[in-house]
Design a protein around this motif. Structure first.
Motif, PDB file in Angstrom:
ATOM      1  N   ASP A 143      41.855 -19.482 -45.521  1.00 17.57           N
ATOM      2  CA  ASP A 143      43.406 -19.686 -44.989  1.00 17.57           C
ATOM      3  C   ASP A 143      44.388 -20.360 -45.693  1.00 17.57           C
ATOM      4  O   ASP A 143      45.154 -19.931 -46.244  1.00 17.57           O
ATOM      5  N   ARG A 147      47.474 -19.134 -48.365  1.00 21.64           N
ATOM      6  CA  ARG A 147      48.791 -19.752 -48.224  1.00 21.64           C
ATOM      7  C   ARG A 147      49.328 -20.156 -49.637  1.00 21.64           C
ATOM      8  O   ARG A 147      50.605 -20.166 -50.024  1.00 21.64           O
ATOM      9  N   GLU A 158      58.164 -18.509 -43.517  1.00 18.01           N
ATOM     10  CA  GLU A 158      58.259 -17.618 -42.347  1.00 18.01           C
ATOM     11  C   GLU A 158      57.305 -16.393 -42.709  1.00 18.01           C
ATOM     12  O   GLU A 158      56.619 -15.853 -41.820  1.00 18.01           O
ATOM     13  N   ALA A 161      53.423 -17.146 -42.415  1.00 16.43           N
ATOM     14  CA  ALA A 161      53.304 -17.405 -41.013  1.00 16.43           C
ATOM     15  C   ALA A 161      53.284 -16.023 -40.147  1.00 16.43           C
ATOM     16  O   ALA A 161      52.276 -15.605 -39.408  1.00 16.43           O
ATOM     17  N   ALA A 162      54.163 -14.889 -40.639  1.00 18.03           N
ATOM     18  CA  ALA A 162      53.697 -13.478 -40.108  1.00 18.03           C
ATOM     19  C   ALA A 162      52.856 -12.861 -40.740  1.00 18.03           C
ATOM     20  O   ALA A 162      52.003 -12.080 -40.000  1.00 18.03           O
ATOM     21  N   GLU A 164      49.796 -14.359 -41.528  1.00 17.13           N
ATOM     22  CA  GLU A 164      48.632 -14.844 -40.825  1.00 17.13           C
ATOM     23  C   GLU A 164      48.325 -14.262 -39.467  1.00 17.13           C
ATOM     24  O   GLU A 164      47.306 -14.237 -39.000  1.00 17.13           O
ATOM     25  N   THR A 165      49.287 -13.695 -38.754  1.00 18.49           N
ATOM     26  CA  THR A 165      49.264 -12.833 -37.709  1.00 18.49           C
ATOM     27  C   THR A 165      48.913 -11.306 -37.759  1.00 18.49           C
ATOM     28  O   THR A 165      48.638 -10.762 -36.681  1.00 18.49           O
ATOM     29  N   ALA A 166      48.860 -11.007 -38.996  1.00 21.91           N
ATOM     30  CA  ALA A 166      48.880  -9.556 -39.343  1.00 21.91           C
ATOM     31  C   ALA A 166      47.371  -9.216 -39.251  1.00 21.91           C
ATOM     32  O   ALA A 166      46.568  -9.857 -39.479  1.00 21.91           O
ATOM     33  N   TRP A 169      45.095  -9.889 -42.217  1.00 21.83           N
ATOM     34  CA  TRP A 169      44.970 -11.234 -42.739  1.00 21.83           C
ATOM     35  C   TRP A 169      43.139 -11.454 -42.755  1.00 21.83           C
ATOM     36  O   TRP A 169      42.781 -12.194 -43.620  1.00 21.83           O
ATOM     37  N   THR A 170      42.492 -10.900 -41.869  1.00 15.02           N
ATOM     38  CA  THR A 170      40.967 -11.166 -41.747  1.00 15.02           C
ATOM     39  C   THR A 170      40.162 -10.576 -43.063  1.00 15.02           C
ATOM     40  O   THR A 170      39.546 -11.067 -43.713  1.00 15.02           O
TER      41      THR A 170
END
Length: 264
Positions: A143, A147, A158, A161-162, A164-166, A169-170
């Motif tokens: 992770d 970043r 921002e 951060a967005a 990482e929630t998509a 990302w996995t």
């Protein structure tokens, strides 16, 4: 097929008529990014798309070296018939140029927005990134590696951060170790003058006319400055600016340009 060091490399022969064209993916690409481009080349070219080591169904024999990636591309070209044109996107373009300098049987080379660095401030950031990337990967923190890459590429906090929630990302976490491989292909960040001078094939360097909104932190001329500098170092370079938005070129625009270049 199998590379020189025994690593299995997955590839797809997407068409079989005409001169061979091998597609080389860039950073965080599992081998799917160039498939839409292939759709615009399959009528007239024998197109091969492969997964670079550490991605998709390809192996990842250690220790890594750029020479091993060059051997992978050599094996793919051999599977494609022994000679091929090559297209490389982003850091994949750097790998394609390194392979040509190493003497692989490549006919013509097209690269899109290879991220070499010209500005001294960015070169300092590049050196810092490579140290921090190695530390994150050695600590088993994909992770943080992602970043770091996104910050280097000009993404906002921002935006990171967005991301990482998509859902994607996995999949990106699984590809994070290959960021070190892309960094190795770019070396110290500067265009490698001596090796580029050894590339005697015609090389087409394309850049988009607009910046990528996901990389707003980069200078507006980041990719064009890099391509112009590389063109000055190559014996036979052609420069084209194309009407595309973002770092990933629109295949409907790039496809005909590549077809014309490969058959010129």
């Amino acid at each position: 097929m199998t590379s020189a060091d025994g690593t299995p490399i997955g590839y797809d022969q997407l068409s079989s008529d005409g001169p061979a064209v091998v597609l080389v993916g860039g950073g965080l690409d599992d081998g799917t990014e160039n498939i839409p481009l292939a759709d615009h080349l399959i009528h007239g070219f024998a197109v091969v798309n492969y997964r670079r080591r550490g991605r998709g169904d390809s192996g990842d024999t250690q220790p890594y070296s750029v020479q091993r990636e060059i051997e992978d591309l050599a094996a793919v070209i051999n599977a494609a018939g022994g000679r091929a044109h090559v297209f490389g996107a982003s850091s994949g373009g750097a790998l394609a140029l390194e392979a040509a300098a190493a003497g692989l049987p490549i006919d013509r080379i097209a690269v899109h927005e290879v991220p070499y660095l010209i500005d001294e401030f960015l070169l300092t950031a590049w050196r810092k990134y490579r140290v921090e990337l190695a530390a994150a990967l050695e600590a088993g923190d994909p992770d943080e590696a992602l970043r770091l890459f996104m910050r280097l590429a000009g993404s906002s906090e921002e935006g990171i951060a967005a991301a990482e929630t998509a859902p994607v990302w996995t999949a990106l976490r699984a590809l994070a170790p290959t960021l070190r491989y892309d960094a190795a292909c770019l070396g110290n960040g500067r265009p490698p003058a001596e090796r580029l001078a050894a590339v005697t094939q015609p090389v087409l360097l394309t850049t988009g006319v607009t910046g990528d909104p996901h990389s707003a932190g980069l200078p507006i001329d980041f990719y064009t400055a890099a391509a112009d500098a590389v063109a000055e170092l190559l014996p036979d370079a052609r420069r084209t600016t194309i009407e595309v938005a973002g770092h990933i070129a629109d295949p409907a625009v790039v496809g005909p340009i590549l077809a014309g270049f490969y058959t010129d």
